[in-house]
Design an enzyme around this catalytic site. Structure first.
Site, short mmCIF file in Angstrom:
data_model
loop_
_atom_site.label_atom_id
_atom_site.label_comp_id
_atom_site.label_asym_id
_atom_site.label_seq_id
_atom_site.Cartn_x
_atom_site.Cartn_y
_atom_site.Cartn_z
N TYR A 29 17.97 32.37 83.83
CA TYR A 29 19.31 32.68 83.30
C TYR A 29 20.33 32.25 84.35
O TYR A 29 20.01 32.14 85.54
CB TYR A 29 19.47 34.12 82.87
CG TYR A 29 19.37 35.25 83.88
CD1 TYR A 29 20.03 35.21 85.11
CD2 TYR A 29 18.65 36.39 83.56
CE1 TYR A 29 19.96 36.27 85.99
CE2 TYR A 29 18.57 37.46 84.44
CZ TYR A 29 19.23 37.39 85.67
OH TYR A 29 19.15 38.44 86.54
N GLU A 93 18.47 26.29 82.31
CA GLU A 93 19.33 27.44 82.58
C GLU A 93 19.81 27.99 81.23
O GLU A 93 20.37 27.25 80.41
CB GLU A 93 20.54 27.04 83.43
CG GLU A 93 20.21 26.79 84.89
CD GLU A 93 20.00 28.07 85.71
OE1 GLU A 93 20.17 29.18 85.16
OE2 GLU A 93 19.65 27.93 86.90
N HIS A 135 11.73 31.91 86.38
CA HIS A 135 12.06 31.75 87.80
C HIS A 135 11.46 32.88 88.63
O HIS A 135 10.98 32.68 89.74
CB HIS A 135 13.59 31.72 87.96
CG HIS A 135 14.05 31.13 89.25
ND1 HIS A 135 15.37 31.10 89.62
CD2 HIS A 135 13.37 30.56 90.28
CE1 HIS A 135 15.48 30.52 90.81
NE2 HIS A 135 14.28 30.19 91.24
ZN LIG Z 1 16.88 31.01 88.23
#
Ligand SMILES: [Zn+2]
Length: 234
Positions: A29, A93, A135
């Protein structure tokens, strides 16, 4: 670049090293207040960060870095013995303020666009399902994204990544050593996480989002065993 994505080139990339396969799909994000702030930062040469794509909450998909190039999104990270995650991954993203600025659900148009984008990428790059990651998986002590509100089960239902079935029978509670061994076998790193606490938290954010705290238990062990089996089966 997928046909419906909007070009928004970023200067923040370099060449991928020769001979390295693209075999990780890494979801993030943005962790910023607005999509504009995030896009500006991902295109700012001073910031030295980027991703291949950014998906806004309304589903608009921006193409920032060519898939053939190495975008700068993973930072200090580790997966399955590899420390240079950027060289072998494609980074997306996903616009969301994140845990520090008002974490919220990912809206329907955005989820639909993420799924379309991932399917398109997976149709062109042979990325194994067990290497579709967040991530936080590759940087458990530093990162929480895309986090427990992200609908990984829905992605798995669309054949993007793995997600264990809800009704697995619980195992006996694992020893700390067994849990750590199996988390490492799946890919988690422990360099800066000697207790394994951060890796367990990252594992749960991805694969058990309704149970983020408390000691490791037999459901963690069962889900991890299922994932290892699915990964081994390819
Ligand atoms: Zn990240």
């Amino acid at each position: 670049m997928p046909a419906n994505s909007r070009p928004a080139p970023s200067p923040n990339f370099n060449a991928r090293p020769a001979g390295v396969a693209i075999d990780i799909l890494l979801l993030h994000y943005t962790g910023m207040l607005s999509a504009k702030d995030a896009l500006d930062r991902l295109r700012d040469s001073q910031a030295k960060v980027s991703a291949h794509y950014m998906v806004d909450e309304d589903g608009t998909t921006f193409a920032l870095v060519a898939e053939a190039d190495r975008a700068w999104h993973a930072g200090v990270s580790h997966w399955a013995g590899e420390d240079d995650v950027n060289s072998r991954s494609i980074g997306i993203e996903i616009v969301n303020p994140g845990h520090d600025l008002g974490y919220r659900d990912f809206p329907e148009p955005q989820m639909g666009a993420v799924i379309d984008l991932c399917r398109d990428l997976l149709s062109r790059h042979p990325i194994p399902a067990h290497r579709v990651l967040g991530h936080s998986d590759v940087a458990p002590t530093r990162k929480q994204d895309p986090g427990e509100r992200f609908d990984w089960p829905r992605l798995a239902a669309a054949r993007i990544g793995l997600y264990p079935p809800d009704d697995l029978a619980a195992f006996a509670p694992p020893t700390a050593e067994a849990l750590r061994r199996d988390l490492a076998r799946f890919g988690y790193g422990f360099d800066d996480d000697p207790t394994g606490e951060a890796a367990l938290a990252a594992f749960r954010r991805h694969f058990r989002p309704d149970h983020l705290s408390g000691p490791a238990d037999g459901i963690d062990a069962a889900r991890l065993a299922w994932l290892l089996g699915a990964a081994a089966a390819g």
